[in-house]
Design a protein around this motif. Structure first.
Motif, PDB file in Angstrom:
ATOM      1  N   ASN A  49       0.831  -1.212   0.000  1.00  0.00           N
ATOM      2  CA  ASN A  49       0.000   0.000   0.000  1.00  0.00           C
ATOM      3  C   ASN A  49       0.859   1.253   0.000  1.00  0.00           C
ATOM      4  N   ALA A  50       1.925   1.253   0.788  1.00  0.00           N
ATOM      5  CA  ALA A  50       2.818   2.412   0.827  1.00  0.00           C
ATOM      6  C   ALA A  50       3.563   2.560  -0.499  1.00  0.00           C
ATOM      7  N   VAL A  51       3.946   1.432  -1.102  1.00  0.00           N
ATOM      8  CA  VAL A  51       4.608   1.474  -2.403  1.00  0.00           C
ATOM      9  C   VAL A  51       3.647   2.033  -3.452  1.00  0.00           C
ATOM     10  N   LEU A  52       2.371   1.653  -3.373  1.00  0.00           N
ATOM     11  CA  LEU A  52       1.367   2.207  -4.293  1.00  0.00           C
ATOM     12  C   LEU A  52       1.276   3.719  -4.141  1.00  0.00           C
ATOM     13  N   GLN A  53       1.341   4.214  -2.915  1.00  0.00           N
ATOM     14  CA  GLN A  53       1.292   5.660  -2.682  1.00  0.00           C
ATOM     15  C   GLN A  53       2.479   6.350  -3.356  1.00  0.00           C
ATOM     16  N   VAL A  54       3.659   5.743  -3.245  1.00  0.00           N
ATOM     17  CA  VAL A  54       4.854   6.306  -3.889  1.00  0.00           C
ATOM     18  C   VAL A  54       4.669   6.312  -5.404  1.00  0.00           C
ATOM     19  N   LEU A  55       4.158   5.216  -5.946  1.00  0.00           N
ATOM     20  CA  LEU A  55       3.926   5.128  -7.392  1.00  0.00           C
ATOM     21  C   LEU A  55       2.917   6.186  -7.848  1.00  0.00           C
ATOM     22  N   MET A  56       1.849   6.359  -7.082  1.00  0.00           N
ATOM     23  CA  MET A  56       0.836   7.361  -7.442  1.00  0.00           C
ATOM     24  C   MET A  56       1.435   8.760  -7.410  1.00  0.00           C
ATOM     25  N   LYS A  57       2.295   9.010  -6.436  1.00  0.00           N
ATOM     26  CA  LYS A  57       2.953  10.317  -6.334  1.00  0.00           C
ATOM     27  C   LYS A  57       3.841  10.558  -7.554  1.00  0.00           C
ATOM     28  N   GLU A  58       4.564   9.520  -7.987  1.00  0.00           N
ATOM     29  CA  GLU A  58       5.424   9.633  -9.163  1.00  0.00           C
ATOM     30  C   GLU A  58       4.590   9.911 -10.426  1.00  0.00           C
ATOM     31  N   ILE A  85       4.688   7.769 -17.767  1.00  0.00           N
ATOM     32  CA  ILE A  85       3.407   7.527 -17.090  1.00  0.00           C
ATOM     33  C   ILE A  85       2.895   6.132 -17.446  1.00  0.00           C
ATOM     34  N   ALA A  86       3.006   5.759 -18.720  1.00  0.00           N
ATOM     35  CA  ALA A  86       2.550   4.428 -19.149  1.00  0.00           C
ATOM     36  C   ALA A  86       3.340   3.329 -18.433  1.00  0.00           C
ATOM     37  N   ILE A  87       4.641   3.524 -18.273  1.00  0.00           N
ATOM     38  CA  ILE A  87       5.468   2.536 -17.573  1.00  0.00           C
ATOM     39  C   ILE A  87       5.031   2.426 -16.121  1.00  0.00           C
ATOM     40  N   LEU A  88       4.817   3.554 -15.463  1.00  0.00           N
ATOM     41  CA  LEU A  88       4.435   3.549 -14.048  1.00  0.00           C
ATOM     42  C   LEU A  88       3.050   2.950 -13.829  1.00  0.00           C
ATOM     43  N   LYS A  89       2.133   3.214 -14.754  1.00  0.00           N
ATOM     44  CA  LYS A  89       0.764   2.712 -14.586  1.00  0.00           C
ATOM     45  C   LYS A  89       0.683   1.196 -14.666  1.00  0.00           C
ATOM     46  N   GLN A  90       1.707   0.558 -15.213  1.00  0.00           N
ATOM     47  CA  GLN A  90       1.730  -0.907 -15.257  1.00  0.00           C
ATOM     48  C   GLN A  90       1.783  -1.501 -13.853  1.00  0.00           C
ATOM     49  N   TYR A  91       2.286  -0.738 -12.904  1.00  0.00           N
ATOM     50  CA  TYR A  91       2.436  -1.236 -11.536  1.00  0.00           C
ATOM     51  C   TYR A  91       1.270  -0.843 -10.633  1.00  0.00           C
ATOM     52  N   LEU A  92       0.399   0.006 -11.128  1.00  0.00           N
ATOM     53  CA  LEU A  92      -0.771   0.420 -10.359  1.00  0.00           C
ATOM     54  C   LEU A  92      -1.935  -0.514 -10.656  1.00  0.00           C
ATOM     55  N   PRO A  93      -2.819  -0.713  -9.673  1.00  0.00           N
ATOM     56  CA  PRO A  93      -4.007  -1.539  -9.950  1.00  0.00           C
ATOM     57  C   PRO A  93      -4.921  -0.823 -10.947  1.00  0.00           C
ATOM     58  N   GLU A  94      -5.821  -1.584 -11.539  1.00  0.00           N
ATOM     59  CA  GLU A  94      -6.756  -1.014 -12.510  1.00  0.00           C
ATOM     60  C   GLU A  94      -7.587   0.079 -11.851  1.00  0.00           C
ATOM     61  N   ALA A  95      -7.758   1.189 -12.539  1.00  0.00           N
ATOM     62  CA  ALA A  95      -8.486   2.331 -11.993  1.00  0.00           C
ATOM     63  C   ALA A  95      -9.970   2.000 -11.819  1.00  0.00           C
ATOM     64  N   LEU A  96     -10.562   2.630 -10.819  1.00  0.00           N
ATOM     65  CA  LEU A  96     -11.999   2.458 -10.573  1.00  0.00           C
ATOM     66  C   LEU A  96     -12.798   3.182 -11.653  1.00  0.00           C
ATOM     67  N   SER A  97     -13.904   2.605 -12.062  1.00  0.00           N
ATOM     68  CA  SER A  97     -14.791   3.296 -12.987  1.00  0.00           C
ATOM     69  C   SER A  97     -15.537   4.373 -12.195  1.00  0.00           C
ATOM     70  N   ASP A  98     -16.174   5.288 -12.902  1.00  0.00           N
ATOM     71  CA  ASP A  98     -16.918   6.358 -12.225  1.00  0.00           C
ATOM     72  C   ASP A  98     -18.030   5.786 -11.348  1.00  0.00           C
ATOM     73  N   GLU A  99     -18.696   4.725 -11.828  1.00  0.00           N
ATOM     74  CA  GLU A  99     -19.789   4.127 -11.056  1.00  0.00           C
ATOM     75  C   GLU A  99     -19.259   3.496  -9.769  1.00  0.00           C
ATOM     76  N   GLU A 100     -18.135   2.784  -9.867  1.00  0.00           N
ATOM     77  CA  GLU A 100     -17.550   2.149  -8.684  1.00  0.00           C
ATOM     78  C   GLU A 100     -17.117   3.203  -7.666  1.00  0.00           C
ATOM     79  N   LEU A 101     -16.471   4.257  -8.156  1.00  0.00           N
ATOM     80  CA  LEU A 101     -16.022   5.328  -7.262  1.00  0.00           C
ATOM     81  C   LEU A 101     -17.212   6.017  -6.613  1.00  0.00           C
ATOM     82  N   LYS A 102     -18.262   6.245  -7.396  1.00  0.00           N
ATOM     83  CA  LYS A 102     -19.459   6.897  -6.864  1.00  0.00           C
ATOM     84  C   LYS A 102     -20.086   6.036  -5.767  1.00  0.00           C
TER      85      LYS A 102
END
Length: 149
Positions: A49-58, A85-102
């Motif tokens: 989770n902390a590594v994900l935060q670092v990746l998101m910050k990058e 950005i494309a390289i970094l996004k490979q390490y992030l989980p799939e983004a939430l859709s608008d409906e899921e986030l809502k």
């Protein structure tokens, strides 16, 4: 396999690929250094989770740079930032859709009992924790603001 282990394995592969992996290698090294710096500064071993935060910050830093490069009409820097950005996004989980986030935001608002925009400070940290790196803060903030009107 943890994200840090995946980064190490991908770094080794990029080193083996020599010329083809130069940008990839540079980005992975930069992220690994950011993670290591966080671990040294906080004197802890970062979990996923902390590594994900670092990746998101990058990613956020590169997106901010991307906007500035576009304003300055620097096409070569725009292309490089987009590749990073494309390289970094490979390490992030799939983004939430608008409906899921809502749904997550609505559920959190009900849990907290938020009544209006003044309760945004109560809702935001809980939604960010539930999203677990699958949505950026700007998107979460906009959704919370929309639902708290």
């Amino acid at each position: 396999m943890s994200i840090k282990d995946q980064l190490t394995a991908d770094m080794k592969q990029a080193m083996k690929d020599k010329e083809a992996g130069k940008l990839r290698l540079a980005v992975i090294r930069m992220v690994r250094n950011s993670i290591r710096n966080q671990e040294i500064n906080n004197k802890i071993e970062l979990d996923d989770n902390a590594v994900l935060q670092v990746l998101m910050k990058e990613v956020k830093m590169r997106q901010d740079s991307l906007e500035e490069f576009k304003k300055a009409n620097r096409a070569e820097l725009v292309a490089q930032a987009e590749e990073e950005i494309a390289i970094l996004k490979q390490y992030l989980p799939e983004a939430l859709s608008d409906e899921e986030l809502k749904a997550i935001v609505a559920e959190t608002i009900a849990e907290v009992g938020a009544a209006g925009p003044k309760d945004m400070g109560k809702v935001m940290p809980k939604v960010i924790a539930k999203a677990q790196g699958r949505a950026d803060g700007k998107r979460i903030s906009a959704m919370v603001r929309e639902l708290l009107k």
